[in-house]
Motif scaffolding. Structure first.
Motif, PDB file in Angstrom:
ATOM      1  N   MET A   1       0.997  -1.082  -0.071  1.00 25.84           N
ATOM      2  CA  MET A   1       0.152   0.029   0.031  1.00 25.84           C
ATOM      3  C   MET A   1       0.933   1.251   0.046  1.00 25.84           C
ATOM      4  O   MET A   1       0.478   2.007  -0.761  1.00 25.84           O
ATOM      5  CB  MET A   1      -0.891  -0.058   1.236  1.00 25.84           C
ATOM      6  N   LYS A   2       1.893   1.088   0.806  1.00 22.26           N
ATOM      7  CA  LYS A   2       2.609   2.448   0.824  1.00 22.26           C
ATOM      8  C   LYS A   2       3.249   2.792  -0.497  1.00 22.26           C
ATOM      9  O   LYS A   2       3.524   3.874  -1.016  1.00 22.26           O
ATOM     10  CB  LYS A   2       4.216   2.094   1.801  1.00 22.26           C
ATOM     11  N   LYS A   3       3.889   1.702  -1.017  1.00 16.31           N
ATOM     12  CA  LYS A   3       4.459   2.059  -2.527  1.00 16.31           C
ATOM     13  C   LYS A   3       3.351   2.514  -3.466  1.00 16.31           C
ATOM     14  O   LYS A   3       3.800   3.478  -4.125  1.00 16.31           O
ATOM     15  CB  LYS A   3       5.093   0.552  -3.095  1.00 16.31           C
ATOM     16  N   LEU A   4       2.235   2.082  -3.535  1.00 20.20           N
ATOM     17  CA  LEU A   4       1.253   2.378  -4.583  1.00 20.20           C
ATOM     18  C   LEU A   4       0.747   3.823  -4.104  1.00 20.20           C
ATOM     19  O   LEU A   4       0.934   4.846  -4.819  1.00 20.20           O
ATOM     20  CB  LEU A   4      -0.158   1.817  -4.130  1.00 20.20           C
ATOM     21  N   LEU A   5       0.519   4.387  -2.765  1.00 20.26           N
ATOM     22  CA  LEU A   5       0.651   5.790  -2.284  1.00 20.26           C
ATOM     23  C   LEU A   5       1.687   6.688  -2.834  1.00 20.26           C
ATOM     24  O   LEU A   5       1.458   7.758  -3.413  1.00 20.26           O
ATOM     25  CB  LEU A   5       0.242   5.990  -0.900  1.00 20.26           C
ATOM     26  N   ILE A   6       2.880   6.139  -2.959  1.00 18.31           N
ATOM     27  CA  ILE A   6       4.077   6.983  -3.224  1.00 18.31           C
ATOM     28  C   ILE A   6       3.898   7.235  -4.769  1.00 18.31           C
ATOM     29  O   ILE A   6       4.388   8.214  -4.993  1.00 18.31           O
ATOM     30  CB  ILE A   6       5.316   6.298  -2.550  1.00 18.31           C
ATOM     31  N   LEU A   7       3.663   6.194  -5.332  1.00 21.91           N
ATOM     32  CA  LEU A   7       3.532   6.188  -6.926  1.00 21.91           C
ATOM     33  C   LEU A   7       2.722   7.199  -7.303  1.00 21.91           C
ATOM     34  O   LEU A   7       2.740   8.116  -8.201  1.00 21.91           O
ATOM     35  CB  LEU A   7       3.277   4.963  -7.389  1.00 21.91           C
ATOM     36  N   LEU A   8       1.582   7.089  -6.610  1.00 19.48           N
ATOM     37  CA  LEU A   8       0.443   8.190  -7.064  1.00 19.48           C
ATOM     38  C   LEU A   8       0.870   9.735  -6.520  1.00 19.48           C
ATOM     39  O   LEU A   8       0.455  10.459  -7.513  1.00 19.48           O
ATOM     40  CB  LEU A   8      -0.809   7.781  -5.990  1.00 19.48           C
ATOM     41  N   ILE A   9       1.482   9.696  -5.464  1.00 14.16           N
ATOM     42  CA  ILE A   9       2.010  11.227  -5.107  1.00 14.16           C
ATOM     43  C   ILE A   9       3.214  11.515  -6.040  1.00 14.16           C
ATOM     44  O   ILE A   9       3.119  12.603  -6.722  1.00 14.16           O
ATOM     45  CB  ILE A   9       2.641  11.179  -3.627  1.00 14.16           C
ATOM     46  N   GLU A  10       4.109  10.732  -6.482  1.00 16.62           N
ATOM     47  CA  GLU A  10       4.991  11.178  -7.597  1.00 16.62           C
ATOM     48  C   GLU A  10       4.324  11.341  -8.850  1.00 16.62           C
ATOM     49  O   GLU A  10       4.821  12.248  -9.547  1.00 16.62           O
ATOM     50  CB  GLU A  10       5.900   9.730  -7.706  1.00 16.62           C
ATOM     51  N   PHE A  11       3.226  10.720  -9.311  1.00 16.94           N
ATOM     52  CA  PHE A  11       2.544  10.918 -10.562  1.00 16.94           C
ATOM     53  C   PHE A  11       2.030  12.286 -10.328  1.00 16.94           C
ATOM     54  O   PHE A  11       2.074  13.141 -11.401  1.00 16.94           O
ATOM     55  CB  PHE A  11       1.357   9.945 -10.749  1.00 16.94           C
ATOM     56  N   TYR A  12       1.321  12.678  -9.140  1.00 17.62           N
ATOM     57  CA  TYR A  12       0.953  14.055  -9.277  1.00 17.62           C
ATOM     58  C   TYR A  12       1.836  15.165  -9.205  1.00 17.62           C
ATOM     59  O   TYR A  12       1.709  16.217 -10.002  1.00 17.62           O
ATOM     60  CB  TYR A  12       0.213  13.996  -7.784  1.00 17.62           C
ATOM     61  N   GLN A  13       3.093  14.730  -8.584  1.00 23.19           N
ATOM     62  CA  GLN A  13       4.098  15.683  -8.743  1.00 23.19           C
ATOM     63  C   GLN A  13       4.627  15.875 -10.000  1.00 23.19           C
ATOM     64  O   GLN A  13       4.902  17.166 -10.429  1.00 23.19           O
ATOM     65  CB  GLN A  13       5.372  15.474  -7.757  1.00 23.19           C
ATOM     66  N   ARG A  14       4.850  14.918 -10.757  1.00 21.49           N
ATOM     67  CA  ARG A  14       5.458  15.054 -12.052  1.00 21.49           C
ATOM     68  C   ARG A  14       4.391  15.851 -13.144  1.00 21.49           C
ATOM     69  O   ARG A  14       4.802  16.472 -13.998  1.00 21.49           O
ATOM     70  CB  ARG A  14       5.680  13.665 -12.663  1.00 21.49           C
ATOM     71  N   PHE A  15       3.074  15.383 -12.908  1.00 18.88           N
ATOM     72  CA  PHE A  15       2.159  15.796 -14.234  1.00 18.88           C
ATOM     73  C   PHE A  15       1.170  16.878 -13.577  1.00 18.88           C
ATOM     74  O   PHE A  15       0.785  17.461 -14.599  1.00 18.88           O
ATOM     75  CB  PHE A  15       1.570  14.541 -14.716  1.00 18.88           C
ATOM     76  N   LEU A  16       0.936  16.979 -12.505  1.00 22.49           N
ATOM     77  CA  LEU A  16      -0.333  17.610 -12.133  1.00 22.49           C
ATOM     78  C   LEU A  16      -0.007  18.816 -11.389  1.00 22.49           C
ATOM     79  O   LEU A  16      -0.736  19.543 -11.081  1.00 22.49           O
ATOM     80  CB  LEU A  16      -1.518  16.825 -11.447  1.00 22.49           C
ATOM     81  N   SER A  17       0.987  18.801 -10.522  1.00 25.76           N
ATOM     82  CA  SER A  17       1.274  19.659  -9.314  1.00 25.76           C
ATOM     83  C   SER A  17       1.166  21.301  -9.592  1.00 25.76           C
ATOM     84  O   SER A  17       1.733  21.406 -10.738  1.00 25.76           O
ATOM     85  CB  SER A  17       2.385  19.506  -8.454  1.00 25.76           C
ATOM     86  N   PHE A  18       0.828  22.079  -9.000  1.00 24.25           N
ATOM     87  CA  PHE A  18       1.255  23.544  -9.246  1.00 24.25           C
ATOM     88  C   PHE A  18       2.622  24.083  -9.104  1.00 24.25           C
ATOM     89  O   PHE A  18       2.974  25.003  -9.659  1.00 24.25           O
ATOM     90  CB  PHE A  18       0.410  24.369  -8.223  1.00 24.25           C
ATOM     91  N   ASP A  19       3.328  23.243  -8.529  1.00 28.61           N
ATOM     92  CA  ASP A  19       5.042  23.548  -8.278  1.00 28.61           C
ATOM     93  C   ASP A  19       5.892  23.139  -9.678  1.00 28.61           C
ATOM     94  O   ASP A  19       6.601  23.527 -10.075  1.00 28.61           O
ATOM     95  CB  ASP A  19       5.674  23.142  -7.119  1.00 28.61           C
ATOM     96  N   ARG A  20       5.453  21.769 -10.186  1.00 31.11           N
ATOM     97  CA  ARG A  20       6.125  20.972 -11.231  1.00 31.11           C
ATOM     98  C   ARG A  20       5.318  20.568 -12.133  1.00 31.11           C
ATOM     99  O   ARG A  20       5.953  20.347 -13.159  1.00 31.11           O
ATOM    100  CB  ARG A  20       6.885  20.009 -10.349  1.00 31.11           C
ATOM    101  N   GLY A  21       4.152  20.523 -12.058  1.00 29.59           N
ATOM    102  CA  GLY A  21       3.548  19.880 -12.975  1.00 29.59           C
ATOM    103  C   GLY A  21       2.676  20.936 -14.111  1.00 29.59           C
ATOM    104  O   GLY A  21       3.167  21.987 -14.021  1.00 29.59           O
ATOM    105  N   ILE A  22       1.865  20.457 -14.435  1.00 35.19           N
ATOM    106  CA  ILE A  22       0.877  21.134 -15.688  1.00 35.19           C
ATOM    107  C   ILE A  22       0.177  22.255 -15.086  1.00 35.19           C
ATOM    108  O   ILE A  22       0.054  23.240 -15.735  1.00 35.19           O
ATOM    109  CB  ILE A  22       0.022  20.225 -16.637  1.00 35.19           C
ATOM    110  N   LEU A  23      -0.192  22.339 -13.917  1.00 33.31           N
ATOM    111  CA  LEU A  23      -0.993  23.176 -13.157  1.00 33.31           C
ATOM    112  C   LEU A  23       0.067  24.287 -13.195  1.00 33.31           C
ATOM    113  O   LEU A  23      -0.368  25.598 -12.285  1.00 33.31           O
ATOM    114  CB  LEU A  23      -1.703  22.843 -12.200  1.00 33.31           C
ATOM    115  N   PHE A  24       1.214  24.436 -13.199  1.00 31.77           N
ATOM    116  CA  PHE A  24       2.124  25.495 -12.861  1.00 31.77           C
ATOM    117  C   PHE A  24       1.788  26.589 -13.601  1.00 31.77           C
ATOM    118  O   PHE A  24       2.108  27.854 -13.129  1.00 31.77           O
ATOM    119  CB  PHE A  24       3.646  24.758 -13.515  1.00 31.77           C
ATOM    120  N   VAL A  25       1.209  26.759 -14.602  1.00 32.15           N
ATOM    121  CA  VAL A  25       0.859  27.917 -15.367  1.00 32.15           C
ATOM    122  C   VAL A  25      -0.373  28.927 -14.491  1.00 32.15           C
ATOM    123  O   VAL A  25      -0.282  30.104 -14.603  1.00 32.15           O
ATOM    124  CB  VAL A  25       0.040  27.566 -16.572  1.00 32.15           C
ATOM    125  N   PHE A  26      -0.940  28.112 -13.517  1.00 33.18           N
ATOM    126  CA  PHE A  26      -1.867  28.986 -12.661  1.00 33.18           C
ATOM    127  C   PHE A  26      -1.072  29.445 -11.515  1.00 33.18           C
ATOM    128  O   PHE A  26      -1.742  30.406 -10.605  1.00 33.18           O
ATOM    129  CB  PHE A  26      -2.842  27.897 -12.273  1.00 33.18           C
TER     130      PHE A  26
END
Length: 66
Positions: A1-26
């Motif tokens: 379960m830990k590994k899955l949660l960490i993978l989901l967070i890393e996906f968020y960080q890479r592709f969706l986050s306001f700091d590093r992902g696609i939402l950076f434009v906002f």
């Protein structure tokens, strides 16, 4: 379960986050007021304290941003 949660967070960080992902434009320059981003904090808490407690601590931190 830990590994899955960490993978989901890393996906968020890479592709969706306001700091590093696609939402950076906002939020150029980042959106987090903490030195350690909330997603990094949550990943660390999950790794150190387990899935449930780590997620709870991460959610508390995210809610404290408001």
């Amino acid at each position: 379960m830990k590994k899955l949660l960490i993978l989901l967070i890393e996906f968020y960080q890479r592709f969706l986050s306001f700091d590093r992902g696609i939402l950076f434009v906002f939020a150029p320059g980042g959106a987090c007021k903490y030195n350690e981003r909330c997603s990094d904090y949550t990943k660390r808490q999950i790794a150190e304290k387990g899935s449930i407690k780590g997620v709870v601590l991460g959610v508390k931190r995210i809610l404290s941003c408001r």
